[in-house]
Design a protein around this motif. Structure first.
Motif, PDB file in Angstrom:
ATOM      1  N   VAL A   1      20.623  48.128   2.448  1.00  0.00           N
ATOM      2  CA  VAL A   1      19.871  47.013   3.027  1.00  0.00           C
ATOM      3  C   VAL A   1      18.726  47.578   3.866  1.00  0.00           C
ATOM      4  CG1 VAL A   1      20.001  45.012   4.550  1.00  0.00           C
ATOM      5  CG2 VAL A   1      21.968  45.621   3.131  1.00  0.00           C
ATOM      6  N   GLN A   2      17.506  47.079   3.604  1.00  0.00           N
ATOM      7  CA  GLN A   2      16.340  47.622   4.318  1.00  0.00           C
ATOM      8  C   GLN A   2      15.744  46.631   5.307  1.00  0.00           C
ATOM      9  OE1 GLN A   2      13.259  49.785   2.401  1.00  0.00           O
ATOM     10  NE2 GLN A   2      14.364  49.770   0.471  1.00  0.00           N
ATOM     11  N   ARG A   3      16.500  45.570   5.559  1.00  0.00           N
ATOM     12  CA  ARG A   3      15.974  44.520   6.437  1.00  0.00           C
ATOM     13  C   ARG A   3      15.837  45.055   7.869  1.00  0.00           C
ATOM     14  NH1 ARG A   3      20.298  41.278   6.259  1.00  0.00           N
ATOM     15  NH2 ARG A   3      19.733  40.479   4.230  1.00  0.00           N
ATOM     16  N   LYS A   4      14.703  44.768   8.502  1.00  0.00           N
ATOM     17  CA  LYS A   4      14.515  45.224   9.890  1.00  0.00           C
ATOM     18  C   LYS A   4      14.695  44.029  10.822  1.00  0.00           C
ATOM     19  CE  LYS A   4      11.672  49.278   9.326  1.00  0.00           C
ATOM     20  NZ  LYS A   4      11.387  49.290   7.873  1.00  0.00           N
ATOM     21  N   ILE A   5      15.541  44.210  11.837  1.00  0.00           N
ATOM     22  CA  ILE A   5      15.749  43.119  12.793  1.00  0.00           C
ATOM     23  C   ILE A   5      14.833  43.386  13.995  1.00  0.00           C
ATOM     24  CG2 ILE A   5      17.464  41.847  14.175  1.00  0.00           C
ATOM     25  CD1 ILE A   5      18.365  41.873  11.297  1.00  0.00           C
ATOM     26  N   TRP A   6      13.825  42.565  14.158  1.00  0.00           N
ATOM     27  CA  TRP A   6      12.918  42.727  15.301  1.00  0.00           C
ATOM     28  C   TRP A   6      13.598  42.162  16.544  1.00  0.00           C
ATOM     29  CZ3 TRP A   6       7.389  41.069  13.191  1.00  0.00           C
ATOM     30  CH2 TRP A   6       7.040  41.945  12.160  1.00  0.00           C
ATOM     31  N   SER A   7      13.188  42.663  17.712  1.00  0.00           N
ATOM     32  CA  SER A   7      13.901  42.253  18.936  1.00  0.00           C
ATOM     33  C   SER A   7      13.717  40.759  19.232  1.00  0.00           C
ATOM     34  CB  SER A   7      13.420  43.088  20.118  1.00  0.00           C
ATOM     35  OG  SER A   7      12.035  42.889  20.242  1.00  0.00           O
ATOM     36  N   ASP A   8      14.778  40.152  19.838  1.00  0.00           N
ATOM     37  CA  ASP A   8      14.750  38.714  20.169  1.00  0.00           C
ATOM     38  C   ASP A   8      13.623  38.420  21.162  1.00  0.00           C
ATOM     39  OD1 ASP A   8      17.046  38.397  18.719  1.00  0.00           O
ATOM     40  OD2 ASP A   8      18.385  38.449  20.449  1.00  0.00           O
ATOM     41  N   ARG A   9      13.096  37.207  21.090  1.00  0.00           N
ATOM     42  CA  ARG A   9      12.117  36.790  22.100  1.00  0.00           C
ATOM     43  C   ARG A   9      12.585  35.478  22.721  1.00  0.00           C
ATOM     44  NH1 ARG A   9       6.058  37.078  20.064  1.00  0.00           N
ATOM     45  NH2 ARG A   9       5.603  37.210  22.279  1.00  0.00           N
ATOM     46  N   VAL A  10      12.689  35.474  24.063  1.00  0.00           N
ATOM     47  CA  VAL A  10      13.160  34.272  24.774  1.00  0.00           C
ATOM     48  C   VAL A  10      12.032  33.743  25.655  1.00  0.00           C
ATOM     49  CG1 VAL A  10      14.911  33.360  26.347  1.00  0.00           C
ATOM     50  CG2 VAL A  10      15.476  35.284  24.839  1.00  0.00           C
TER      51      VAL A  10
ATOM     52  N   VAL B   1      11.035  36.668   8.204  1.00  0.00           N
ATOM     53  CA  VAL B   1      11.743  35.417   8.501  1.00  0.00           C
ATOM     54  C   VAL B   1      11.719  35.179  10.010  1.00  0.00           C
ATOM     55  CG1 VAL B   1      14.006  34.306   8.512  1.00  0.00           C
ATOM     56  CG2 VAL B   1      13.231  35.490   6.463  1.00  0.00           C
ATOM     57  N   ILE B   2      11.352  33.951  10.394  1.00  0.00           N
ATOM     58  CA  ILE B   2      11.363  33.604  11.822  1.00  0.00           C
ATOM     59  C   ILE B   2      12.432  32.537  12.046  1.00  0.00           C
ATOM     60  CG2 ILE B   2      10.051  32.556  13.708  1.00  0.00           C
ATOM     61  CD1 ILE B   2       7.517  33.729  12.519  1.00  0.00           C
TER      62      ILE B   2
ATOM     63  N   SER C   1      11.765  41.618   7.247  1.00  0.00           N
ATOM     64  CA  SER C   1      12.024  41.658   8.686  1.00  0.00           C
ATOM     65  C   SER C   1      12.381  40.269   9.184  1.00  0.00           C
ATOM     66  CB  SER C   1      10.801  42.191   9.430  1.00  0.00           C
ATOM     67  OG  SER C   1       9.664  41.431   9.072  1.00  0.00           O
ATOM     68  N   VAL C   2      13.049  40.248  10.342  1.00  0.00           N
ATOM     69  CA  VAL C   2      13.531  38.988  10.910  1.00  0.00           C
ATOM     70  C   VAL C   2      13.318  39.001  12.413  1.00  0.00           C
ATOM     71  CG1 VAL C   2      15.556  37.516  11.225  1.00  0.00           C
ATOM     72  CG2 VAL C   2      15.474  39.059   9.298  1.00  0.00           C
TER      73      VAL C   2
ATOM     74  N   ASN D   1      13.447  37.867  27.959  1.00  0.00           N
ATOM     75  CA  ASN D   1      14.309  38.398  26.908  1.00  0.00           C
ATOM     76  C   ASN D   1      15.701  38.811  27.370  1.00  0.00           C
ATOM     77  OD1 ASN D   1      12.171  37.868  25.322  1.00  0.00           O
ATOM     78  ND2 ASN D   1      11.405  39.965  25.255  1.00  0.00           N
ATOM     79  N   SER D   2      15.862  39.035  28.677  1.00  0.00           N
ATOM     80  CA  SER D   2      17.186  39.443  29.158  1.00  0.00           C
ATOM     81  C   SER D   2      18.192  38.297  29.050  1.00  0.00           C
ATOM     82  CB  SER D   2      17.096  39.932  30.592  1.00  0.00           C
ATOM     83  OG  SER D   2      16.579  38.880  31.385  1.00  0.00           O
ATOM     84  N   TYR D   3      17.716  37.069  28.799  1.00  0.00           N
ATOM     85  CA  TYR D   3      18.627  35.931  28.679  1.00  0.00           C
ATOM     86  C   TYR D   3      19.263  35.820  27.281  1.00  0.00           C
ATOM     87  CZ  TYR D   3      17.374  33.759  33.149  1.00  0.00           C
ATOM     88  OH  TYR D   3      17.221  33.487  34.468  1.00  0.00           O
ATOM     89  N   ALA D   4      18.827  36.649  26.356  1.00  0.00           N
ATOM     90  CA  ALA D   4      19.260  36.473  24.957  1.00  0.00           C
ATOM     91  C   ALA D   4      20.773  36.411  24.804  1.00  0.00           C
ATOM     92  CB  ALA D   4      18.683  37.596  24.098  1.00  0.00           C
ATOM     93  N   SER D   5      21.492  37.267  25.550  1.00  0.00           N
ATOM     94  CA  SER D   5      22.953  37.298  25.359  1.00  0.00           C
ATOM     95  C   SER D   5      23.593  35.978  25.787  1.00  0.00           C
ATOM     96  CB  SER D   5      23.558  38.475  26.119  1.00  0.00           C
ATOM     97  OG  SER D   5      23.270  38.325  27.482  1.00  0.00           O
TER      98      SER D   5
END
Ligand SMILES: Nc1ncnc2c1ncn2[C@@H]1O[C@H](COP(=O)(O)OP(=O)(O)OP(=O)(O)O)[C@@H](O)[C@H]1O
Length: 654
Positions: free
Chosen positions: A434-443, A543-544, A570-571, A606-610
């Protein structure tokens, strides 16, 4: 077999080399051990003519019918299917697909990454279970997929002498009977369930030699010598097993009994109320409670009900009941909107599941709401009459002595599958890495700021020609995003799961250069998105995800639209502090506080993502709890019926 979810493994791409280089682990080892046996048979079959292959297949059928165990026949059967696939549809099953087939044969759910070819993999257990001649069923989520998959795979089955049939909605009984008489039958769980109920009613009617409930349910021709359409339940392979066995588990399939005078009167009331609702205005004739979303007539409103002209059928209806009808009609006019909460297909209301954006076929609103909407839309009002027969989706599948499943996203629900269906989930390795790249979450603090950032990302990627797929939680939000794109002058397509077939085609094209596609997460599920070399070099489909859903599985569905079959992709996940999932997960008080923090904040949080993922897990646990309660109630209900010597599917109370 214990619940085992094997860790991800790296495989060599199969078409390139026959040698498979994986680390065998718990759960998969015994399947891997079968592969050389299958290959030996395959070598032998390669030299045979088409006629000889078919003859061999008939021989296998004979052996299965004479009692030889299917597990023993597996290597030969899988090798035959592989060879038939190569010759007819130019697809030779990959080794990992053979493993997937073995998982499904062994009564487990194979979790295969999206795009790994579940449609082709399904042919393996379907063929094997069809050998004894008891019929093998494949349950898909909609008629379109049933027909499409059956058509694609038909040449393979036919080469091996297997007949294949499709059961679709609106099909007459004799066509259904023919489809079930085939060795292999594709259809939806809804059709399989309703056919089971209709047959059961029919059998009872024949036994009782009277007309009873069904006599009036059926047409004259059907009354004469009608026979059941199904041959019984033997093996069922459930496609998108998570969606069918978990999301739809609570959906009861119901056949209503015949309307009498009381029901006809009820229809007249619904129609009258729908017509009159517009005469009532908020704060004058009624009050609306925004928290409870309820409508209550004021004194003036009640006086108006008395004054309004009524058709003679309403004479026997008491005033209190008329108040109820009017209140319901006002509520429906305010809160239930066409194309957002429901659509109309073939003259029937179909609910749009707000959490998945998918059409919830067969589901109905209760408390007269469904009928009030039908009256508002001036279509046939399906009065809530007594139930002649009912079964839940869960019960329907538990009836099959052999059950298997496949999906892209089951492992997050593995514990639930084990507990409720006593079925294991085994993750299948992928054919290519699998070559999908997960970009960091944005809050972001507010939804508005989030949309702004999303538009910015779309603009940047669109400028370099990368195709983008954006998933929204609801149809309403997809329309809002569409407006923003419009304002930016970015050409795009919007899919709202309304026309499954057309949307599947649009999703298939979502990988074209510069394409921007907005969709609720479920739109086009099960559709392949092909990428050109040029797009692959640009990084593939992006994908967004604009919001977290109530279940992580649904988010993963959207993520799985990119990075298919080793393609690049990427996602990115976006969230904002006023998102629904915080309110549902933590309740209104905490959600309000978070939203207030969001209002004051600037920039990214972004620190709220969890916190969002924790809320999602809370919602998942709650839904799981609800489903366990349902299972318990269903069990008790059936036990009670059996103790009273009744049929739990036919003698249900309303
Ligand atoms: N063994 C094979 N050889 C060649 N092509 C294959 C093979 N298996 C699958 N494919 C191709 O891979 C693509 C994806 O298959 P399919 O749509 O069945 O995937 P899927 O797992 O059902 O995806 P999703 O989870 O999105 O529904 C199809 O174009 C199919 O033709």
């Amino acid at each position: 077999m214990s619940t085992q979810i094997a860790e991800s493994r790296t495989f060599k791409a199969d078409p390139v080399s026959h040698a498979y280089s994986w680390v065998t682990g718990r759960g998969l080892g015994r399947f891997v051990a079968e592969l050389p046996k299958i290959e030996r048979f395959e070598e032998q079959f390669k030299t045979k003519s088409d006629r000889e292959l078919r003859k061999y297949s008939l021989g296998l059928r004979h052996r299965a019918k004479s009692g030889e165990s299917l597990a023993r026949l597996l290597p030969e059967a899988f090798a035959l299917v592989r060879e038939a696939g190569r010759r007819t549809i130019r697809m030779r099953h990959y080794d990992v697909q053979l493993i997937g087939g073995m998982i499904m044969f062994n009564g487990a759910i194979a979790e295969m990454e999206t795009g790994e070819g579940k449609t082709l993999t399904a042919t393996l257990p379907m063929y094997l279970y069809a050998l004894p001649g008891n019929g093998a069923h494949l349950a898909t989520v909609n008629d379109y997929l049933a027909k499409r998959d059956a058509e694609i795979m038909a040449p393979l089955y036919e080469m091996l002498g297997m007949s294949i049939g499709v059961v679709e909605g609106q099909m007459p009984s004799d066509a259904r009977r023919k489809a079930y008489a085939c060795d292999i039958t594709y259809g939806t769980s809804k059709e399989f369930g309703f056919d089971f109920l209709r047959d059961r009613l029919l059998i009872r009617q024949t036994r009782e030699q009277g007309l009873g409930v069904l006599g009036t349910l059926m047409s004259k021709e059907e009354e004469q010598n009608e026979l059941p359409v199904q041959r019984g339940a033997y093996y069922c392979l459930v496609d998108e097993a998570d969606s069918v066995l978990i999301d739809d588990a609570r959906t009861p399939l119901i056949i209503s009994s015949i309307p009498g005078e009381a029901e006809e009167r009820a229809v007249a009331c619904y129609r009258w109320a729908a017509e009159m609702a517009k005469e009532f205005t908020e704060d004058d004739e009624y009050e609306y409670d925004h928290d409870r979303k309820s409508v209550e007539l004021t004194i003036e409103g009640r006086l108006l009900v008395r004054r309004l002209a009524k058709p003679p059928e309403l004479d026997p209806v008491g005033l209190v009941d008329l108040y109820d009808y009017i209140e319901r009609a006002i509520k429906v006019a305010r809160d239930f909107h066409f194309n957002q909460h429901y659509v109309i297909n073939d003259g029937e209301i179909v609910i749009v599941d707000e959490s998945t954006g998918r059409l919830a076929e067969g589901r109905k609103w209760s408390g007269g709401i469904h009928q009030a909407i039908e009256a508002k839309e001036e279509i046939e009002v399906t009065v809530a009459t007594g139930q002649a027969a009912r079964i839940t989706v869960q019960d329907m599948f538990i009836r099959y002595p052999h059950l298997g499943g496949m999906t892209g996203t089951a492992s997050t629900s593995a514990a639930e599958f084990k507990k409720i269906y006593k079925i294991n989930v085994i993750r299948c390795p992928t054919n290519r890495k699998v070559q999908r790249k997960i970009w960091s979450d944005r809050v972001f603090g507010t939804e508005e700021a989030k949309w702004e950032a999303i538009i910015e990302e779309i603009r940047e990627l669109h400028a370099i020609g990368r195709p983008i797929l954006i998933g929204t939680r609801t149809i309403e939000k997809s329309e809002h995003l569409a407006q923003l794109l419009e304002a930016e002058g970015i050409a795009h397509e919007v899919l709202n799961a309304r026309h499954v077939a057309i949307e599947a085609e649009i999703v298939a094209r979502a990988g074209a250069p510069g394409k921007v596609t907005v969709a609720t997460n479920m739109a086009g599920r099960g559709t392949d998105i092909k990428l050109s070399q040029e797009i692959k070099e640009l990084g593939g489909l992006h994908v967004i995800c604009t919001e977290l859903h109530d279940s992580a599985r649904i988010d993963r569905q959207l993520v799985g639209r990119c990075g298919r079959q080793g393609d690049p992709g990427s996602v990115r996940q976006y969230m904002s502090l006023d998102d629904d999932c915080l309110r549902i997960g933590y309740g209104p008080i905490r959600a309000k506080k978070l939203a207030a923090i969001g209002e004051r904040a600037t920039g990214e949080l972004n620190s709220y993502a969890s916190l969002f993922r924790k809320a999602q897990r809370k919602i998942e646990r709650k839904h799981f709890g609800d489903r366990k309660v349902l299972l318990y109630h269903e069990k008790m209900r059936k036990k009670m019926h059996r103790e009273m010597g009744q049929d739990p599917y036919l003698d249900s109370p309303d």
